[in-house]
Design a protein around this motif. Structure first.
Motif, PDB file in Angstrom:
ATOM      1  N   LYS A  80       0.818  -1.209   0.000  1.00 54.58           N
ATOM      2  CA  LYS A  80       0.000   0.000   0.000  1.00 54.58           C
ATOM      3  C   LYS A  80       0.859   1.268   0.000  1.00 54.58           C
ATOM      4  CE  LYS A  80      -3.906  -2.104   2.440  1.00 54.58           C
ATOM      5  NZ  LYS A  80      -4.750  -2.053   3.669  1.00 54.58           N
ATOM      6  N   ALA A  81       1.987   1.226   0.715  1.00 56.00           N
ATOM      7  CA  ALA A  81       2.851   2.412   0.841  1.00 56.00           C
ATOM      8  C   ALA A  81       3.899   2.505  -0.257  1.00 56.00           C
ATOM      9  CB  ALA A  81       3.536   2.389   2.209  1.00 56.00           C
ATOM     10  N   ARG A  83       5.849   2.991  -3.953  1.00 55.36           N
ATOM     11  CA  ARG A  83       5.794   3.964  -5.037  1.00 55.36           C
ATOM     12  C   ARG A  83       4.973   3.445  -6.210  1.00 55.36           C
ATOM     13  NH1 ARG A  83      12.039   6.293  -5.513  1.00 55.36           N
ATOM     14  NH2 ARG A  83      12.117   7.273  -3.421  1.00 55.36           N
ATOM     15  N   ALA A  86       1.431   4.340  -5.582  1.00 51.89           N
ATOM     16  CA  ALA A  86       1.277   5.777  -5.765  1.00 51.89           C
ATOM     17  C   ALA A  86       1.242   6.150  -7.247  1.00 51.89           C
ATOM     18  CB  ALA A  86       2.419   6.517  -5.065  1.00 51.89           C
ATOM     19  N   GLN A  89      -2.078   5.129  -8.810  1.00 51.64           N
ATOM     20  CA  GLN A  89      -3.158   6.035  -8.422  1.00 51.64           C
ATOM     21  C   GLN A  89      -3.074   7.356  -9.171  1.00 51.64           C
ATOM     22  OE1 GLN A  89      -2.528   5.985  -4.152  1.00 51.64           O
ATOM     23  NE2 GLN A  89      -4.160   4.476  -3.835  1.00 51.64           N
ATOM     24  N   ILE A  90      -1.869   7.832  -9.453  1.00 56.02           N
ATOM     25  CA  ILE A  90      -1.716   9.048 -10.259  1.00 56.02           C
ATOM     26  C   ILE A  90      -2.262   8.822 -11.665  1.00 56.02           C
ATOM     27  CG2 ILE A  90      -0.035  10.568 -11.370  1.00 56.02           C
ATOM     28  CD1 ILE A  90       1.710  10.282  -8.872  1.00 56.02           C
TER      29      ILE A  90
END
Length: 444
Positions: A80-81, A83, A86, A89-90
């Protein structure tokens, strides 16, 4: 079988002709057709966002193919944490911008397209009619106020611009277009400019008073709704939902109403109008709450949003029947082109390319197949063979995976397979009869 369908076609062709010749319905169908590229592009990016890029979705998630863990070598909180999540999601956010155009502001685009066509068939200036109706829709849409310490921002909720606002957009577009066209045809209120004035300016002044009267009328109406609070609501869209929800909640779980609901949805589709968008008020006010109640564990409703979305794949039965039994080169070519999209429940290329729309041969199986699926699904869940559709799954989820994830059981996926087999059986006789009818026409 071919003779029966031939007689049925003789009956349905005049009926289809009368329906398609109705100018108002024709304008509505054309409006939905004009928005077809936005729907398809939005659906494509929706598939990428929900199925491919979602870190917890079908491709990347541990409940699907679990490629996210395979790529990163991480799991749990570390995954979940990461990159990687992330970045996914971007990219989801970028895709969501396109999805918003296709679905988030669908009702607003529908006002523009529908009023444009209405202006044409009623003898008004099409562009001016569309702009006026769009202004009326904005006036009738309440502005949401988001407040922070000393900071107040006005904003429109996408709930009023997406498919939840389709009925409102149809009503407002119809009323605003009719009023504007009638007023613009009244010579007494037309401002006539000298011949030396550029034509574009003359047209603008000619419709100045009709635009003023139309928008002012909707301003009064919006103010009335805001202060009168019909059914405890202050917005036209919310009032429509309140009117629809109250009588439906009592018997929406009945098999009879569910069959009627499906028949209406797919008849609209057969006519060329997006049936699910037109009936979104019923879906969002009745079946989506049932879906959320199932997910929360507060109830076990058979008929929910997930149940009906799992049945979208009945068109796949038609495609397979065409691959197996059709001798029409045109049908087979369209089926090949539409097959990849249909894997993700996008039926528009088939509906308009085959076409299914206003095709008397396919009317019966096109409506009968989803009705049969509804009855089979009802029996399977009512007898406990298949769990209720508990989890919210994107409607673009491929067959079997959608049913399995939606119910949390492999039995949900198997139910979709059973539906597919039944759908093939239903479509097959009509596809084969269409072959014979073509042969007879060729001989003649």
């Amino acid at each position: 079988m071919s003779s029966v369908i031939s007689k049925f076609e003789q009956v349905m062709m005049p009926l289809a002709g009368k329906i398609s010749s109705n100018k108002y319905l024709l304008a509505m169908r054309d409006a939905f057709s004009m928005l077809l590229p936005f729907i398809i592009v939005g659906s494509f990016f929706g598939i990428i966002e929900w199925v491919v890029l979602d870190p917890w979705g079908t491709i990347m998630g541990e409940n699907g193919m679990n490629l996210g863990q395979a790529i990163t070598g991480l799991s749990g909180d570390a995954y979940k944490a990461s990159r990687f999540v992330a970045a996914m999601q971007i990219m989801q956010g970028l895709c969501n911008n396109v999805v918003t155009v296709g679905f988030g502001i669908f009702s607003f685009l529908l006002v523009a397209a529908f009023s444009y066509r209405l202006g044409g068939i009623w003898g008004g200036d099409k562009f001016a009619t569309a702009l006026t109706a769009m202004g009326a829709f904005i006036i009738m849409t309440p502005q949401q106020v988001v407040g922070k310490a000393g900071d107040t921002i006005g904003a429109f909720s996408l709930d009023y611009f997406g498919n939840k606002g389709v009925l409102t957009s149809i009503i407002v577009a119809t009323a605003a277009s009719w009023l504007f066209v009638k007023l613009s045809q009244n010579e007494k209120i037309r401002i006539k400019m000298p011949d030396t004035v550029p034509p574009a300016v003359s047209k603008s002044f000619a419709v100045l008073v009709p635009v003023f009267i139309t928008l002012f009328s909707f301003t009064i109406l919006a103010t009335l709704f805001a202060h009168a609070e019909f059914f405890g609501k202050t917005a036209l869209n919310d009032i429509i939902y309140a009117i629809i929800q109250a009588p439906l909640m009592g018997f929406s779980q009945g098999i009879g109403f569910s069959i009627l609901y499906q028949a209406i949805v797919w008849f609209f589709w057969w006519f060329g109008i997006h049936g699910h968008n037109v009936t979104a008020a019923i879906q969002n006010m009745v079946y989506m709450p049932a879906q959320l109640a199932n997910q929360a564990g507060d109830a076990s409703y058979i008929f929910s949003n997930g149940f009906f979305e799992a049945g979208l794949m009945h068109i796949m039965g038609l495609l397979i029947a065409i691959f197996l039994f059709s001798k029409r080169d045109s049908w087979r070519a369209v089926a090949k082109l539409g097959f990849p999209a249909m894997l993700f429940n996008i039926q528009e290329p088939i509906a308009f390319g085959l076409p299914i729309v206003l095709n008397p041969i396919l009317l019966v199986p096109y409506i009968l197949a989803p009705l049969a699926n509804t009855v089979i699904g009802w029996l399977a869940i009512a007898t406990g063979l298949v769990p209720v559709f508990k989890y919210v799954v994107p409607w673009t989820m491929p067959m079997f995976f959608g049913g399995m994830i939606g119910t949390g059981s492999v039995m949900g996926g198997l139910l979709q397979i059973v539906w597919l087999v039944v759908d093939i059986v239903i479509y097959a006789p009509f596809v084969m009869a269409a072959n014979k009818m073509k042969d007879e026409d060729t001989e003649e």
